[in-house]
Design a protein around this motif. Structure first.
Motif, PDB file in Angstrom:
ATOM      1  N   LEU A  36       0.763  -1.641  -0.013  1.00 27.68           N
ATOM      2  CA  LEU A  36       0.019  -0.347  -0.010  1.00 27.68           C
ATOM      3  C   LEU A  36       0.777   0.956  -0.333  1.00 27.68           C
ATOM      4  O   LEU A  36       0.758   2.218  -0.854  1.00 27.68           O
ATOM      5  N   TYR A  39       2.228   2.178  -3.486  1.00 32.70           N
ATOM      6  CA  TYR A  39       1.442   2.092  -4.273  1.00 32.70           C
ATOM      7  C   TYR A  39       0.776   4.219  -4.041  1.00 32.70           C
ATOM      8  O   TYR A  39       0.777   5.033  -4.801  1.00 32.70           O
ATOM      9  N   MET A  42       3.560   5.598  -5.332  1.00 32.88           N
ATOM     10  CA  MET A  42       3.515   6.383  -6.813  1.00 32.88           C
ATOM     11  C   MET A  42       3.014   6.855  -7.071  1.00 32.88           C
ATOM     12  O   MET A  42       2.926   7.871  -8.306  1.00 32.88           O
ATOM     13  N   TYR A  43       1.405   7.628  -6.264  1.00 30.60           N
ATOM     14  CA  TYR A  43       0.309   7.923  -6.740  1.00 30.60           C
ATOM     15  C   TYR A  43       0.953   9.168  -6.561  1.00 30.60           C
ATOM     16  O   TYR A  43       0.657  10.439  -7.719  1.00 30.60           O
ATOM     17  N   THR A  59       5.939   3.252 -12.509  1.00 32.00           N
ATOM     18  CA  THR A  59       4.667   2.048 -12.852  1.00 32.00           C
ATOM     19  C   THR A  59       5.233   1.567 -10.976  1.00 32.00           C
ATOM     20  O   THR A  59       5.460   2.181 -10.542  1.00 32.00           O
ATOM     21  N   TYR A  60       4.425   1.068 -10.873  1.00 33.52           N
ATOM     22  CA  TYR A  60       4.140   0.423  -9.985  1.00 33.52           C
ATOM     23  C   TYR A  60       5.395  -0.531  -9.191  1.00 33.52           C
ATOM     24  O   TYR A  60       5.448   0.279  -7.858  1.00 33.52           O
TER      25      TYR A  60
END
Length: 140
Positions: A36, A39, A42-43, A59-60
């Motif tokens: 998490l 993620y 990355m966001y 990318t993730y």
């Protein structure tokens, strides 16, 4: 006597099974937290960095790799119990009221505001004379 032994075995079994389930839960929760966190990283990167600095999106797995690399380079995301063990002791400064950076640097940086102007007017000529002098010293 048999009931006592049977009770003891059940008690120990229950204790070990409970401990195993807790350890398994913490491992799964830790892995889920890391996934998490990657993620979210990355966001945030894809939201801010391309617009602010013109960088590409991630990318993730690139985000997860970048987090791992930062962990290796910078040493972690928290104290982790290491570091200075001397709690409550205040470091004495020989110059009160000064920051650590000010104590490390005794130079007067205000004179550097004239550096660019000096280099444009006299710097290149002075540097060429210096280089010529050094070359002559080596030849002697």
């Amino acid at each position: 006597m048999e009931d006592y032994i049977e009770q003891k075995v059940k008690s120990k079994t229950k204790k070990y099974v409970t401990k195993f389930v807790k350890v398994l839960f913490y491992i799964i929760a830790g892995i889920a937290f890391v996934l998490l966190f990657a993620y979210v990283f990355m966001y945030l990167w894809n939201w801010l960095m391309p617009e602010l600095f013109g960088l590409t999106t991630l990318t993730y797995w690139q985000a997860a790799g970048l987090l791992l690399l930062s962990k290796i380079i910078f040493g972690g995301f928290g104290n982790g119990g290491g570091g200075n063990k001397k709690k409550g002791k205040k470091r004495k400064s020989n110059r009160p009221g000064k920051s650590k950076f000010s104590r490390m640097c005794n130079d007067d940086f205000s004179k550097w505001k004239f550096y660019d102007e000096y280099w444009k007017e006299e710097g290149e000529q002075a540097y060429d004379k210096y280089v010529e002098r050094k070359r002559n010293e080596k030849e002697i």
